[in-house]
Write a protein that holds these residues in place. Structure first.
Motif, PDB file in Angstrom:
ATOM      1  N   ARG A  95     -20.708  -0.782   2.282  1.00  0.00           N
ATOM      2  CA  ARG A  95     -21.541  -0.019   3.226  1.00  0.00           C
ATOM      3  C   ARG A  95     -20.684   0.854   4.149  1.00  0.00           C
ATOM      4  NH1 ARG A  95     -22.950  -1.046   8.336  1.00  0.00           N
ATOM      5  NH2 ARG A  95     -22.093  -3.164   8.243  1.00  0.00           N
ATOM      6  N   LEU A  96     -19.651   0.255   4.738  1.00  0.00           N
ATOM      7  CA  LEU A  96     -18.799   1.010   5.661  1.00  0.00           C
ATOM      8  C   LEU A  96     -18.052   2.132   4.944  1.00  0.00           C
ATOM      9  CD1 LEU A  96     -18.277   0.547   8.776  1.00  0.00           C
ATOM     10  CD2 LEU A  96     -19.449  -1.330   7.661  1.00  0.00           C
ATOM     11  N   THR A  97     -17.516   1.841   3.759  1.00  0.00           N
ATOM     12  CA  THR A  97     -16.749   2.852   3.028  1.00  0.00           C
ATOM     13  C   THR A  97     -17.646   3.995   2.579  1.00  0.00           C
ATOM     14  OG1 THR A  97     -15.315   1.070   2.217  1.00  0.00           O
ATOM     15  CG2 THR A  97     -15.074   3.220   1.177  1.00  0.00           C
ATOM     16  N   GLU A  98     -18.849   3.672   2.119  1.00  0.00           N
ATOM     17  CA  GLU A  98     -19.757   4.736   1.684  1.00  0.00           C
ATOM     18  C   GLU A  98     -20.282   5.543   2.864  1.00  0.00           C
ATOM     19  OE1 GLU A  98     -22.702   3.496  -1.156  1.00  0.00           O
ATOM     20  OE2 GLU A  98     -21.152   3.377  -2.729  1.00  0.00           O
ATOM     21  N   ASN A  99     -20.493   4.901   4.011  1.00  0.00           N
ATOM     22  CA  ASN A  99     -20.858   5.663   5.214  1.00  0.00           C
ATOM     23  C   ASN A  99     -19.757   6.655   5.567  1.00  0.00           C
ATOM     24  OD1 ASN A  99     -23.239   4.276   5.452  1.00  0.00           O
ATOM     25  ND2 ASN A  99     -22.598   2.976   7.154  1.00  0.00           N
ATOM     26  N   THR A 139     -11.762  -4.145  -1.769  1.00  0.00           N
ATOM     27  CA  THR A 139     -12.976  -3.371  -2.069  1.00  0.00           C
ATOM     28  C   THR A 139     -12.895  -1.985  -1.434  1.00  0.00           C
ATOM     29  OG1 THR A 139     -14.326  -5.380  -2.230  1.00  0.00           O
ATOM     30  CG2 THR A 139     -15.491  -3.310  -1.826  1.00  0.00           C
ATOM     31  N   ILE A 140     -12.464  -1.923  -0.184  1.00  0.00           N
ATOM     32  CA  ILE A 140     -12.355  -0.622   0.486  1.00  0.00           C
ATOM     33  C   ILE A 140     -11.290   0.247  -0.180  1.00  0.00           C
ATOM     34  CG2 ILE A 140     -11.680   0.514   2.652  1.00  0.00           C
ATOM     35  CD1 ILE A 140     -13.065  -1.814   4.125  1.00  0.00           C
ATOM     36  N   LYS A 141     -10.132  -0.336  -0.517  1.00  0.00           N
ATOM     37  CA  LYS A 141      -9.074   0.432  -1.190  1.00  0.00           C
ATOM     38  C   LYS A 141      -9.565   0.997  -2.522  1.00  0.00           C
ATOM     39  CE  LYS A 141      -4.736  -0.894  -1.258  1.00  0.00           C
ATOM     40  NZ  LYS A 141      -3.506  -1.729  -1.369  1.00  0.00           N
ATOM     41  N   ALA A 142     -10.293   0.169  -3.285  1.00  0.00           N
ATOM     42  CA  ALA A 142     -10.784   0.611  -4.587  1.00  0.00           C
ATOM     43  C   ALA A 142     -11.788   1.755  -4.441  1.00  0.00           C
ATOM     44  CB  ALA A 142     -11.422  -0.568  -5.325  1.00  0.00           C
ATOM     45  N   LEU A 143     -12.711   1.624  -3.487  1.00  0.00           N
ATOM     46  CA  LEU A 143     -13.721   2.673  -3.317  1.00  0.00           C
ATOM     47  C   LEU A 143     -13.123   3.947  -2.725  1.00  0.00           C
ATOM     48  CD1 LEU A 143     -16.864   0.659  -2.175  1.00  0.00           C
ATOM     49  CD2 LEU A 143     -16.384   1.664  -4.413  1.00  0.00           C
ATOM     50  N   CYS A 144     -12.084   3.816  -1.908  1.00  0.00           N
ATOM     51  CA  CYS A 144     -11.400   5.016  -1.411  1.00  0.00           C
ATOM     52  C   CYS A 144     -10.782   5.797  -2.574  1.00  0.00           C
ATOM     53  CB  CYS A 144     -10.330   4.650  -0.385  1.00  0.00           C
ATOM     54  SG  CYS A 144     -10.989   4.275   1.253  1.00  0.00           S
ATOM     55  N   GLN A 145     -10.223   5.070  -3.542  1.00  0.00           N
ATOM     56  CA  GLN A 145      -9.694   5.749  -4.727  1.00  0.00           C
ATOM     57  C   GLN A 145     -10.827   6.339  -5.557  1.00  0.00           C
ATOM     58  OE1 GLN A 145      -6.716   3.818  -7.138  1.00  0.00           O
ATOM     59  NE2 GLN A 145      -5.824   2.738  -5.392  1.00  0.00           N
ATOM     60  N   PHE A 146     -11.912   5.584  -5.692  1.00  0.00           N
ATOM     61  CA  PHE A 146     -13.050   6.030  -6.497  1.00  0.00           C
ATOM     62  C   PHE A 146     -13.646   7.324  -5.953  1.00  0.00           C
ATOM     63  CE2 PHE A 146     -17.657   5.803  -7.535  1.00  0.00           C
ATOM     64  CZ  PHE A 146     -17.564   5.786  -8.923  1.00  0.00           C
ATOM     65  N   ARG A 148     -12.051   9.330  -3.959  1.00  0.00           N
ATOM     66  CA  ARG A 148     -10.921  10.222  -3.635  1.00  0.00           C
ATOM     67  C   ARG A 148     -10.827  10.484  -2.121  1.00  0.00           C
ATOM     68  NH1 ARG A 148     -12.699  11.881  -8.744  1.00  0.00           N
ATOM     69  NH2 ARG A 148     -11.016  11.988 -10.278  1.00  0.00           N
ATOM     70  N   LEU A 149     -10.804   9.387  -1.387  1.00  0.00           N
ATOM     71  CA  LEU A 149     -10.662   9.450   0.074  1.00  0.00           C
ATOM     72  C   LEU A 149      -9.216   9.139   0.439  1.00  0.00           C
ATOM     73  CD1 LEU A 149     -13.800   7.316   1.048  1.00  0.00           C
ATOM     74  CD2 LEU A 149     -13.659   9.809   0.938  1.00  0.00           C
ATOM     75  N   SER A 150      -8.610  10.001   1.204  1.00  0.00           N
ATOM     76  CA  SER A 150      -7.255   9.752   1.677  1.00  0.00           C
ATOM     77  C   SER A 150      -7.325   8.827   2.890  1.00  0.00           C
ATOM     78  CB  SER A 150      -6.580  11.077   2.061  1.00  0.00           C
ATOM     79  OG  SER A 150      -5.300  10.841   2.593  1.00  0.00           O
ATOM     80  N   MET A 151      -6.578   7.721   2.843  1.00  0.00           N
ATOM     81  CA  MET A 151      -6.646   6.756   3.939  1.00  0.00           C
ATOM     82  C   MET A 151      -5.306   6.044   4.078  1.00  0.00           C
ATOM     83  SD  MET A 151      -9.494   3.765   4.606  1.00  0.00           S
ATOM     84  CE  MET A 151     -10.764   4.991   4.885  1.00  0.00           C
ATOM     85  N   ASP A 152      -4.703   6.120   5.289  1.00  0.00           N
ATOM     86  CA  ASP A 152      -3.441   5.420   5.500  1.00  0.00           C
ATOM     87  C   ASP A 152      -3.718   3.962   5.888  1.00  0.00           C
ATOM     88  OD1 ASP A 152      -3.995   5.292   8.271  1.00  0.00           O
ATOM     89  OD2 ASP A 152      -2.834   7.104   8.703  1.00  0.00           O
ATOM     90  N   LYS A 153      -2.649   3.176   6.042  1.00  0.00           N
ATOM     91  CA  LYS A 153      -2.821   1.749   6.310  1.00  0.00           C
ATOM     92  C   LYS A 153      -3.489   1.481   7.653  1.00  0.00           C
ATOM     93  CE  LYS A 153       0.934   0.056   3.387  1.00  0.00           C
ATOM     94  NZ  LYS A 153       2.287  -0.547   3.332  1.00  0.00           N
ATOM     95  N   ASN A 154      -3.201   2.302   8.654  1.00  0.00           N
ATOM     96  CA  ASN A 154      -3.840   2.108   9.958  1.00  0.00           C
ATOM     97  C   ASN A 154      -5.350   2.307   9.865  1.00  0.00           C
ATOM     98  OD1 ASN A 154      -1.336   1.656  11.107  1.00  0.00           O
ATOM     99  ND2 ASN A 154      -1.070   3.773  11.768  1.00  0.00           N
ATOM    100  N   GLN A 155      -5.770   3.357   9.140  1.00  0.00           N
ATOM    101  CA  GLN A 155      -7.203   3.614   8.964  1.00  0.00           C
ATOM    102  C   GLN A 155      -7.847   2.523   8.113  1.00  0.00           C
ATOM    103  OE1 GLN A 155      -6.497   7.488   7.231  1.00  0.00           O
ATOM    104  NE2 GLN A 155      -7.408   8.524   8.998  1.00  0.00           N
TER     105      GLN A 155
END
Length: 369
Positions: A95-99, A139-146, A148-155
């Motif tokens: 939910r959070l990643t898709e938002n 789950t968040i890391k996988a969906l960020c790749q799915f 194509r969201l750029s996200m560093d470790k802090n985010q």
């Protein structure tokens, strides 16, 4: 049947993993904003695989095969066939990643999500390695790749912390930090009241870019001589229930609780100095002191932190030149030993085995991506 959706070589197949963790020191105090703890990430993982689907989606776990979830899209919303499920942390992460993805203009798609965990034993015994945090991060890391969201470790930490907090409601989120950053870390929890207000005032994209009050995460380098041993007592414990129980009792013991917090903060600061100086002797000294103040907290609250078997684990280690204490909330699960790697631990491990304590052959994991 479900495995056919996860065939290797598919253009949209994404696989990520997140490590489990153990607390080294600073437990209970770390749930208060600004109070430090030291944790370590371990080489046992939750693995999440995502594969695009063009009609319906699914969430499948080897650990919960009878409770697999199927869903479809109605616009950007996920609509489930079965709401009674064990996947609360995963769904919160989705939910959070898709938002977040939608706020960046990404089109929502269907996918099959597969989860596999080796943080518990093959027969389902829980070791207390932070599986809910690891599955949230993975789950968040996988969906960020799915998406194509750029996200560093802090985010990533901040998004996963929000997702996890939405379900658990308490805790320090140090286990999230261990899964995100890996290795040995010094961690100070953020101000959760500030976060609660900030979520009403900022978008998710803004929130994960903000500086969070009191939050500090520092990677530590252990002395070359330090060896970590982990013993499991065979008795699972509920961190959230133990933290709640101590918090409830301490509400009527403010002076004693504040003394514990002050002593814990000073202890962890000295221990961090031990890491900076490469001094195993100083680190071991503070491990022993942290055990002492946790036992005092247990006496004050009436909540058992060091069970009889954890006591046996610790005392056996001390008799064999190791510095030992409970790990995490105690009440069961694991104890840890920091020992000079030149010392032969054969007698210690034999005594553990005789007492019914299982050594977990785990090692520190460093997150490189």
């Amino acid at each position: 049947m479900r495995n056919k959706y996860l065939s290797k070589g598919h253009d949209f197949l994404i696989t990520v993993k997140a490590p489990g963790k153990l607390y080294i020191a600073g437990e209970y105090a770390v749930v208060e904003a600004g109070y430090p703890a030291i944790l370590v990430a371990l080489n046992q993982f939750v693995t999440v695989t995502v594969q695009e689907s063009f009609d319906y989606g699914s969430i499948y776990s080897k650990q919960y095969q009878e409770n697999s979830l199927y869903w479809k899209r109605e616009g950007n919303n996920m609509v489930f066939d079965n709401r009674d499920n064990p996947f609360h942390y995963i769904l919160s992460a989705i939910r959070l990643t898709e938002n977040y993805a939608q706020s960046l203009g990404k089109q929502m798609r269907c996918y099959h999500l597969r989860i596999d965990s080796d943080l518990d034993s093959p027969d389902g015994k829980k070791y207390g390695l932070g599986s809910s945090a690891a599955v949230t991060v993975a789950t968040i890391k996988a969906l960020c790749q799915f998406y194509r969201l750029s996200m560093d470790k802090n985010q990533l930490f901040k998004l996963a912390a929000i997702a996890h907090l939405d379900i658990q409601g308490n805790g320090s989120l140090g286990d999230i930090a261990a899964s995100v950053y890996g290795g040995w870390i010094a961690y100070r929890s953020f101000d959760r009241q500030w976060l609660k207000m900030a979520r009403r005032q900022h978008s998710l994209a803004e929130l994960i870019d903000l500086s969070w009050p009191d939050l500090q995460i520092e990677l530590l380098t252990p002395p070359a001589s330090l060896k970590l041993l982990i013993g499991w007592t065979g008795s699972p414990a509920s961190t959230s229930h133990l933290v709640d129980a101590v918090g409830l009792k301490m509400s009527n013991q403010r002076q004693g609780y504040q003394h514990f917090l002050t002593e814990s903060k000073a202890c962890i600061k000295r221990m961090i100095t031990g890491f900076h100086q490469g001094s195993l002797t100083l680190i071991q000294k503070e491990i022993r002191y942290n055990r002492k103040i946790l036992r005092a907290l247990s006496d004050l609250s009436g909540v058992q932190i060091e069970t009889s078997l954890l006591h046996k684990l610790c005392e056996t280690a001390e008799a064999n030149h190791g510095a030992s204490k409970t790990s995490g909330a105690g009440g069961g699960d694991c104890g840890i030993v920091l020992i000079d790697r030149q010392i032969n631990a054969k007698n210690l491990l034999a005594a553990w085995q005789k007492a019914g304590i299982e050594q977990l052959d785990l090692h520190v994991h460093h997150v490189l991506d």
